[in-house]
Design a protein around this motif. Sequence first.
Motif, PDB file in Angstrom:
ATOM      1  N   UNK A  36       1.729   3.977 -12.041  1.00 18.78           N
ATOM      2  CA  UNK A  36       0.330   4.399 -12.154  1.00 18.78           C
ATOM      3  C   UNK A  36      -0.114   5.106 -10.879  1.00 18.78           C
ATOM      4  N   UNK A  37      -1.235   5.815 -10.994  1.00 22.90           N
ATOM      5  CA  UNK A  37      -1.937   6.357  -9.838  1.00 22.90           C
ATOM      6  C   UNK A  37      -3.318   5.702  -9.801  1.00 22.90           C
ATOM      7  N   UNK A  38      -3.945   5.763  -8.624  1.00 22.17           N
ATOM      8  CA  UNK A  38      -5.283   5.198  -8.463  1.00 22.17           C
ATOM      9  C   UNK A  38      -6.192   6.245  -7.837  1.00 22.17           C
ATOM     10  N   UNK A  39      -7.317   6.511  -8.489  1.00 23.31           N
ATOM     11  CA  UNK A  39      -8.366   7.326  -7.897  1.00 23.31           C
ATOM     12  C   UNK A  39      -9.369   6.368  -7.263  1.00 23.31           C
ATOM     13  N   UNK A  40      -9.464   6.389  -5.939  1.00 24.56           N
ATOM     14  CA  UNK A  40     -10.389   5.490  -5.259  1.00 24.56           C
ATOM     15  C   UNK A  40     -11.825   5.932  -5.493  1.00 24.56           C
ATOM     16  N   UNK A  41     -12.673   4.988  -5.853  1.00 23.60           N
ATOM     17  CA  UNK A  41     -14.100   5.278  -6.053  1.00 23.60           C
ATOM     18  C   UNK A  41     -14.983   4.521  -5.069  1.00 23.60           C
ATOM     19  N   UNK A  42     -14.405   3.579  -4.336  1.00 23.30           N
ATOM     20  CA  UNK A  42     -15.162   2.833  -3.346  1.00 23.30           C
ATOM     21  C   UNK A  42     -14.236   1.998  -2.492  1.00 23.30           C
ATOM     22  N   UNK A  43     -14.668   1.700  -1.247  1.00 23.13           N
ATOM     23  CA  UNK A  43     -13.866   0.862  -0.376  1.00 23.13           C
ATOM     24  C   UNK A  43     -12.980   1.637   0.576  1.00 23.13           C
ATOM     25  N   UNK A  44     -11.939   0.984   1.065  1.00 23.01           N
ATOM     26  CA  UNK A  44     -11.033   1.566   2.051  1.00 23.01           C
ATOM     27  C   UNK A  44      -9.687   0.871   1.946  1.00 23.01           C
ATOM     28  N   UNK A  45      -8.604   1.656   2.011  1.00 28.51           N
ATOM     29  CA  UNK A  45      -7.258   1.091   1.960  1.00 28.51           C
ATOM     30  C   UNK A  45      -6.421   1.659   3.098  1.00 28.51           C
ATOM     31  N   UNK A  46      -5.327   0.972   3.415  1.00 27.15           N
ATOM     32  CA  UNK A  46      -4.374   1.490   4.387  1.00 27.15           C
ATOM     33  C   UNK A  46      -2.999   1.589   3.741  1.00 27.15           C
ATOM     34  N   UNK A  47      -2.251   2.626   4.129  1.00 29.23           N
ATOM     35  CA  UNK A  47      -0.882   2.819   3.659  1.00 29.23           C
ATOM     36  C   UNK A  47       0.055   2.525   4.816  1.00 29.23           C
ATOM     37  N   UNK A  48       0.997   1.603   4.620  1.00 25.49           N
ATOM     38  CA  UNK A  48       1.914   1.199   5.681  1.00 25.49           C
ATOM     39  C   UNK A  48       3.356   1.206   5.181  1.00 25.49           C
ATOM     40  N   UNK A  49       4.276   1.328   6.139  1.00 27.22           N
ATOM     41  CA  UNK A  49       5.709   1.286   5.834  1.00 27.22           C
ATOM     42  C   UNK A  49       6.367   0.288   6.769  1.00 27.22           C
ATOM     43  N   UNK A  50       7.218  -0.573   6.226  1.00 25.16           N
ATOM     44  CA  UNK A  50       7.944  -1.558   7.033  1.00 25.16           C
ATOM     45  C   UNK A  50       9.352  -1.057   7.328  1.00 25.16           C
ATOM     46  N   UNK A  51       9.761  -1.146   8.589  1.00 21.23           N
ATOM     47  CA  UNK A  51      11.114  -0.754   8.980  1.00 21.23           C
ATOM     48  C   UNK A  51      12.037  -1.959   8.932  1.00 21.23           C
ATOM     49  N   UNK A  52      13.338  -1.707   9.065  1.00 18.16           N
ATOM     50  CA  UNK A  52      14.319  -2.785   8.972  1.00 18.16           C
ATOM     51  C   UNK A  52      14.160  -3.806  10.089  1.00 18.16           C
ATOM     52  N   UNK A  53      13.646  -3.387  11.243  1.00 17.72           N
ATOM     53  CA  UNK A  53      13.490  -4.321  12.367  1.00 17.72           C
ATOM     54  C   UNK A  53      12.173  -5.081  12.339  1.00 17.72           C
ATOM     55  N   UNK A  54      11.436  -4.933  11.234  1.00 18.16           N
ATOM     56  CA  UNK A  54      10.193  -5.667  11.077  1.00 18.16           C
ATOM     57  C   UNK A  54       8.957  -4.961  11.579  1.00 18.16           C
ATOM     58  N   UNK A  55       9.108  -3.755  12.120  1.00 16.02           N
ATOM     59  CA  UNK A  55       7.980  -2.995  12.641  1.00 16.02           C
ATOM     60  C   UNK A  55       7.222  -2.346  11.482  1.00 16.02           C
ATOM     61  N   UNK A  56       5.905  -2.460  11.485  1.00 17.63           N
ATOM     62  CA  UNK A  56       5.067  -1.881  10.442  1.00 17.63           C
ATOM     63  C   UNK A  56       4.339  -0.658  10.981  1.00 17.63           C
ATOM     64  N   UNK A  57       4.520   0.477  10.314  1.00 19.12           N
ATOM     65  CA  UNK A  57       3.863   1.717  10.727  1.00 19.12           C
ATOM     66  C   UNK A  57       2.677   2.005   9.827  1.00 19.12           C
ATOM     67  N   UNK A  58       1.555   2.333  10.435  1.00 18.29           N
ATOM     68  CA  UNK A  58       0.371   2.741   9.681  1.00 18.29           C
ATOM     69  C   UNK A  58       0.473   4.233   9.407  1.00 18.29           C
ATOM     70  N   UNK A  59       0.545   4.604   8.132  1.00 20.62           N
ATOM     71  CA  UNK A  59       0.650   6.016   7.773  1.00 20.62           C
ATOM     72  C   UNK A  59      -0.710   6.672   7.654  1.00 20.62           C
TER      73      UNK A  59
END
Length: 217
Positions: A36-59
């Motif tokens: 599915x896709x989502x069209x945001x109509x309200x609020x705020x979200x963050x997109x993140x990616x986890x690496x193999x060493x446990x580090x989380x990057x904020x995209x």
Amino acid sequence: MALFSPGEVKLLREAGRPHGWARGEILMREGEEADSVVLLTGGLVKATVDSANGYTSLLALRGPGELLGELACIDGGVRGATVTAMRRTEGVVVTADAFVRLLERDSGLCLSVLRSVVGRLRDSDGLRAEQGARTTRARVAGLLVKLAVQYGSAAPETLPGAVSVQVNQRELAAATGASRESVVRCLRAMQQEGLVATGRGRTVVLDLAGLRRWAEE
């Protein structure tokens, strides 16, 4: 809904169903099949990616009017990031099949989605270029200015005109390509100058004009 015309928003609403997510709830998970896709109509979200060493990057942070998950639905791949609600969030969920059919039928919507993707790619390219050409202080200040203008919420309880950004020190470090220690030093210097205040899981911009000057150094 600036990215899409009223008619295009209407098409997405009619093809989908409204849904809400509480703060901290996951809308999409990295590595999962895209259904599915989502069209945001309200609020705020963050997109993140986890690496193999446990580090989380904020995209990225995404807000009302923005589309989530469209690339994986178009190419049939898996989710490239985890999307998490940063506060109460609302949106319209459209199944992948229905979304693709809309794109096939409506060239205007297809072009708007393409423009949205191109805009994100430009932002990503610009961010990578800045990481090598600007100081950590300028990058952190520039990111806070951008987030405050695009996604900030008023924080009059802190100071009249103050703007709160729901991003923490670790996320600022990941988004600017800096160490957490460097970001902490930058925020401390900004606090001393009366530009920002920090709290649990958020940064409050007190002086947007002053922060812009730091970003341009």
